[in-house]
Design a protein around this motif. Structure first.
Motif, PDB file in Angstrom:
ATOM      1  N   VAL A  96       0.656  -1.024   0.028  1.00  0.00           N
ATOM      2  CA  VAL A  96       0.051   0.119  -0.190  1.00  0.00           C
ATOM      3  C   VAL A  96       0.893   1.310  -0.101  1.00  0.00           C
ATOM      4  CG1 VAL A  96      -1.864   1.303   1.102  1.00  0.00           C
ATOM      5  CG2 VAL A  96      -1.811  -1.133   1.162  1.00  0.00           C
ATOM      6  N   THR A  97       1.003   1.967  -1.172  1.00  0.00           N
ATOM      7  CA  THR A  97       1.918   3.190  -1.170  1.00  0.00           C
ATOM      8  C   THR A  97       0.865   4.185  -0.722  1.00  0.00           C
ATOM      9  OG1 THR A  97       0.862   3.805  -3.522  1.00  0.00           O
ATOM     10  CG2 THR A  97       3.018   2.485  -3.235  1.00  0.00           C
ATOM     11  N   GLY A  98       1.583   5.241  -0.110  1.00  0.00           N
ATOM     12  CA  GLY A  98       0.741   6.313   0.596  1.00  0.00           C
ATOM     13  C   GLY A  98      -0.063   5.867   1.944  1.00  0.00           C
ATOM     14  N   GLY A  99       0.946   4.925   2.560  1.00  0.00           N
ATOM     15  CA  GLY A  99       0.275   4.449   3.843  1.00  0.00           C
ATOM     16  C   GLY A  99      -0.213   4.986   4.885  1.00  0.00           C
ATOM     17  N   THR A 100       0.333   6.442   5.052  1.00  0.00           N
ATOM     18  CA  THR A 100      -0.314   7.406   5.918  1.00  0.00           C
ATOM     19  C   THR A 100      -1.260   8.206   5.408  1.00  0.00           C
ATOM     20  OG1 THR A 100       1.758   8.864   5.578  1.00  0.00           O
ATOM     21  CG2 THR A 100       2.072   6.867   7.185  1.00  0.00           C
ATOM     22  N   GLY A 101      -1.637   8.074   4.404  1.00  0.00           N
ATOM     23  CA  GLY A 101      -2.442   8.935   3.765  1.00  0.00           C
ATOM     24  C   GLY A 101      -3.933   8.554   4.068  1.00  0.00           C
ATOM     25  N   LYS A 102      -4.512   9.618   3.297  1.00  0.00           N
ATOM     26  CA  LYS A 102      -6.230   9.386   3.644  1.00  0.00           C
ATOM     27  C   LYS A 102      -6.871   8.178   3.122  1.00  0.00           C
ATOM     28  CE  LYS A 102      -7.602  14.282   3.051  1.00  0.00           C
ATOM     29  NZ  LYS A 102      -6.214  14.880   2.838  1.00  0.00           N
ATOM     30  N   THR A 103      -6.616   7.598   2.194  1.00  0.00           N
ATOM     31  CA  THR A 103      -7.050   6.319   1.619  1.00  0.00           C
ATOM     32  C   THR A 103      -6.017   5.308   1.915  1.00  0.00           C
ATOM     33  OG1 THR A 103      -6.122   6.475  -0.540  1.00  0.00           O
ATOM     34  CG2 THR A 103      -8.119   7.396  -0.250  1.00  0.00           C
ATOM     35  N   GLY A 104      -4.710   5.385   1.864  1.00  0.00           N
ATOM     36  CA  GLY A 104      -3.761   4.374   1.967  1.00  0.00           C
ATOM     37  C   GLY A 104      -3.766   3.755   3.642  1.00  0.00           C
ATOM     38  N   SER A 122       5.614   4.609   3.116  1.00  0.00           N
ATOM     39  CA  SER A 122       5.419   6.123   2.805  1.00  0.00           C
ATOM     40  C   SER A 122       7.255   6.376   3.226  1.00  0.00           C
ATOM     41  CB  SER A 122       4.745   6.694   4.076  1.00  0.00           C
ATOM     42  OG  SER A 122       5.264   6.682   5.449  1.00  0.00           O
ATOM     43  N   ARG A 123       7.386   7.674   3.091  1.00  0.00           N
ATOM     44  CA  ARG A 123       8.766   8.243   3.226  1.00  0.00           C
ATOM     45  C   ARG A 123       9.333   7.907   4.664  1.00  0.00           C
ATOM     46  NH1 ARG A 123       7.983  14.069   0.729  1.00  0.00           N
ATOM     47  NH2 ARG A 123       6.093  13.870   1.623  1.00  0.00           N
ATOM     48  N   SER A 124       8.346   7.801   5.425  1.00  0.00           N
ATOM     49  CA  SER A 124       8.800   7.454   7.057  1.00  0.00           C
ATOM     50  C   SER A 124       8.843   6.157   7.577  1.00  0.00           C
ATOM     51  CB  SER A 124       7.997   8.540   8.029  1.00  0.00           C
ATOM     52  OG  SER A 124       6.700   8.455   7.691  1.00  0.00           O
ATOM     53  N   SER A 125       8.210   5.254   6.685  1.00  0.00           N
ATOM     54  CA  SER A 125       7.769   3.871   7.004  1.00  0.00           C
ATOM     55  C   SER A 125       9.315   3.069   7.376  1.00  0.00           C
ATOM     56  CB  SER A 125       7.021   3.172   6.121  1.00  0.00           C
ATOM     57  OG  SER A 125       7.652   3.291   4.827  1.00  0.00           O
ATOM     58  N   GLU A 126       9.076   2.044   7.875  1.00  0.00           N
ATOM     59  CA  GLU A 126      10.111   1.260   8.341  1.00  0.00           C
ATOM     60  C   GLU A 126      11.023   0.751   6.888  1.00  0.00           C
ATOM     61  OE1 GLU A 126      11.185  -3.126  10.438  1.00  0.00           O
ATOM     62  OE2 GLU A 126       9.171  -2.481  10.626  1.00  0.00           O
ATOM     63  N   ILE A 127      10.192   0.314   5.834  1.00  0.00           N
ATOM     64  CA  ILE A 127      10.661   0.271   4.454  1.00  0.00           C
ATOM     65  C   ILE A 127      10.365   1.424   3.881  1.00  0.00           C
ATOM     66  CG2 ILE A 127      10.814  -0.843   2.386  1.00  0.00           C
ATOM     67  CD1 ILE A 127      10.016  -3.588   3.956  1.00  0.00           C
ATOM     68  N   PRO A 128      11.313   2.636   3.703  1.00  0.00           N
ATOM     69  CA  PRO A 128      10.781   3.953   3.286  1.00  0.00           C
ATOM     70  C   PRO A 128      10.478   3.604   1.885  1.00  0.00           C
ATOM     71  CG  PRO A 128      13.123   3.648   3.440  1.00  0.00           C
ATOM     72  CD  PRO A 128      12.678   2.627   4.153  1.00  0.00           C
ATOM     73  N   PHE A 129       9.680   4.580   1.505  1.00  0.00           N
ATOM     74  CA  PHE A 129       9.250   4.399   0.156  1.00  0.00           C
ATOM     75  C   PHE A 129       8.918   6.101  -0.445  1.00  0.00           C
ATOM     76  CE2 PHE A 129       6.010   4.849  -3.377  1.00  0.00           C
ATOM     77  CZ  PHE A 129       6.542   3.781  -4.342  1.00  0.00           C
ATOM     78  N   ASP A 130       9.482   6.549  -1.661  1.00  0.00           N
ATOM     79  CA  ASP A 130       9.420   7.833  -2.025  1.00  0.00           C
ATOM     80  C   ASP A 130       9.362   7.693  -3.456  1.00  0.00           C
ATOM     81  OD1 ASP A 130       9.990  10.644  -2.543  1.00  0.00           O
ATOM     82  OD2 ASP A 130      11.234  10.866  -1.018  1.00  0.00           O
ATOM     83  N   TRP A 131       8.121   8.464  -3.936  1.00  0.00           N
ATOM     84  CA  TRP A 131       7.841   8.307  -5.430  1.00  0.00           C
ATOM     85  C   TRP A 131       8.935   9.116  -6.213  1.00  0.00           C
ATOM     86  CZ3 TRP A 131       4.798   5.407  -7.837  1.00  0.00           C
ATOM     87  CH2 TRP A 131       3.838   4.960  -7.288  1.00  0.00           C
ATOM     88  N   GLU A 132       9.683  10.275  -5.630  1.00  0.00           N
ATOM     89  CA  GLU A 132      10.917  10.924  -6.219  1.00  0.00           C
ATOM     90  C   GLU A 132      12.223  10.034  -6.155  1.00  0.00           C
ATOM     91  OE1 GLU A 132      10.870  14.765  -4.614  1.00  0.00           O
ATOM     92  OE2 GLU A 132       8.789  15.175  -5.391  1.00  0.00           O
ATOM     93  N   LYS A 133      12.220   8.983  -5.433  1.00  0.00           N
ATOM     94  CA  LYS A 133      13.506   8.248  -5.181  1.00  0.00           C
ATOM     95  C   LYS A 133      13.413   6.753  -5.695  1.00  0.00           C
ATOM     96  CE  LYS A 133      15.053  11.196  -1.561  1.00  0.00           C
ATOM     97  NZ  LYS A 133      15.420  11.080   0.060  1.00  0.00           N
TER      98      LYS A 133
END
Length: 281
Positions: free
Chosen positions: A14-22, A40-51
């Motif tokens: 689930v990307t955007g795991g801290t967002g409204k829908t995620g 998300s960018r701050s999750s244990e496994i970080p995810f960033d659309w720009e990276k």
């Protein structure tokens, strides 16, 4: 196109795991006992659309993915980024992708087309504006201040509860029969912005005004508040092009998918007012 069998032991990304829908999608999967990897960018496994270098770790071992692009599919370059992500997901063995999209946005439509051509078992959820825009950021500060000023007049939008979006996402991620399908997700009725603001004010016993302002005034105010230029451009596009009545129609896709009507704005307002989020000292 046919649905690929998903290994129940493999987590759903689930990307955007801290967002409204995620975060709501992740919660539903977890409550159903389905392994989930909310990133998300701050999750244990970080995810960033720009990276893109962060994508592989997020995709490792995943069976399906809920794709919610931040900040919005309408911003320049978003479609190409989602296309690159879809191709990488396929290379990592992730076949089923459920994309959260918008209605009537050229950038979102481009992203959809690229996903359709990717070879994935795609499902597209074209959602209207969220009820929660009034209670979770975006319009919340203005509601608390007692005045929401937007460059919009008599146009109506069939806003939708993100709880319904999450329910639909859960169904399309976990049940067969949705590959190659695009669904339009709306609430049960179209409403004007001023009527929605008035209803919120009545529910929480406050005088909250809606004011129509020129788009240039709105955009400059957003810029002065520190909004980044791509988002400023997005705001201009939304209020000059997308909010022109093209999305006033109501869809019955939510009811077909969930076997119940979508939640109504009045129910959302009553429920949310009870939390005190719109109260001021």
């Amino acid at each position: 196109m046919t649905d690929q069998q998903i290994d129940p032991a493999r987590p759903i990304l689930v990307t955007g795991g801290t967002g409204k829908t995620g975060r709501r999608v992740a919660a539903r999967l977890s409550e159903a006992g389905i392994p989930v990897r909310a990133v998300s960018r701050s999750s244990e496994i970080p995810f960033d659309w720009e990276k893109p270098e962060t994508w592989d770790a997020a995709l490792d071992g995943v069976g399906a993915a809920y794709v919610s692009y931040y900040p919005d599919l309408a911003v320049p370059g978003a479609a190409e980024t989602v296309d690159a992500f879809a191709k990488r997901a396929l290379e990592k063995g992730v076949k089923r992708l459920v994309l959260l999209s918008g209605r009537g946005e050229e950038g979102a439509e481009h992203a959809e087309q690229l996903l359709m051509q990717s070879g994935a078992d795609w499902t597209i959820l074209r959602a209207d504006w969220f009820f929660q825009n009034f209670s979770e950021a975006f319009f919340l500060d203005a509601i608390l201040a007692g005045e929401l000023a937007l460059p919009v007049g008599d146009v109506r939008e069939p806003f939708i509860d993100v709880e319904d979006i999450a329910d639909v996402a859960f169904v399309t991620l976990t049940q067969p029969g949705h590959a190659g399908r695009a669904y339009t997700l709306t609430g049960p009725r179209s409403m004007r912005f001023d009527d929605m603001v008035s209803e919120i004010g009545q529910a929480c016993g406050r005088d909250i005004r809606f004011i129509q302002i020129p788009v240039d005034v709105f955009v400059e105010g957003a810029r002065q508040q520190g909004l980044e230029e791509p988002l400023v451009a997005l705001m201009r596009e939304l209020f000059t092009e997308v909010l022109d009545g093209r999305n006033e129609s109501v869809s019955d896709d939510v009811e077909k998918l969930l076997a119940r009507p979508p939640r109504d704005f009045s129910d959302f307002v009553r429920r949310t007012a009870q939390t005190g989020v719109w109260d001021v000292a």
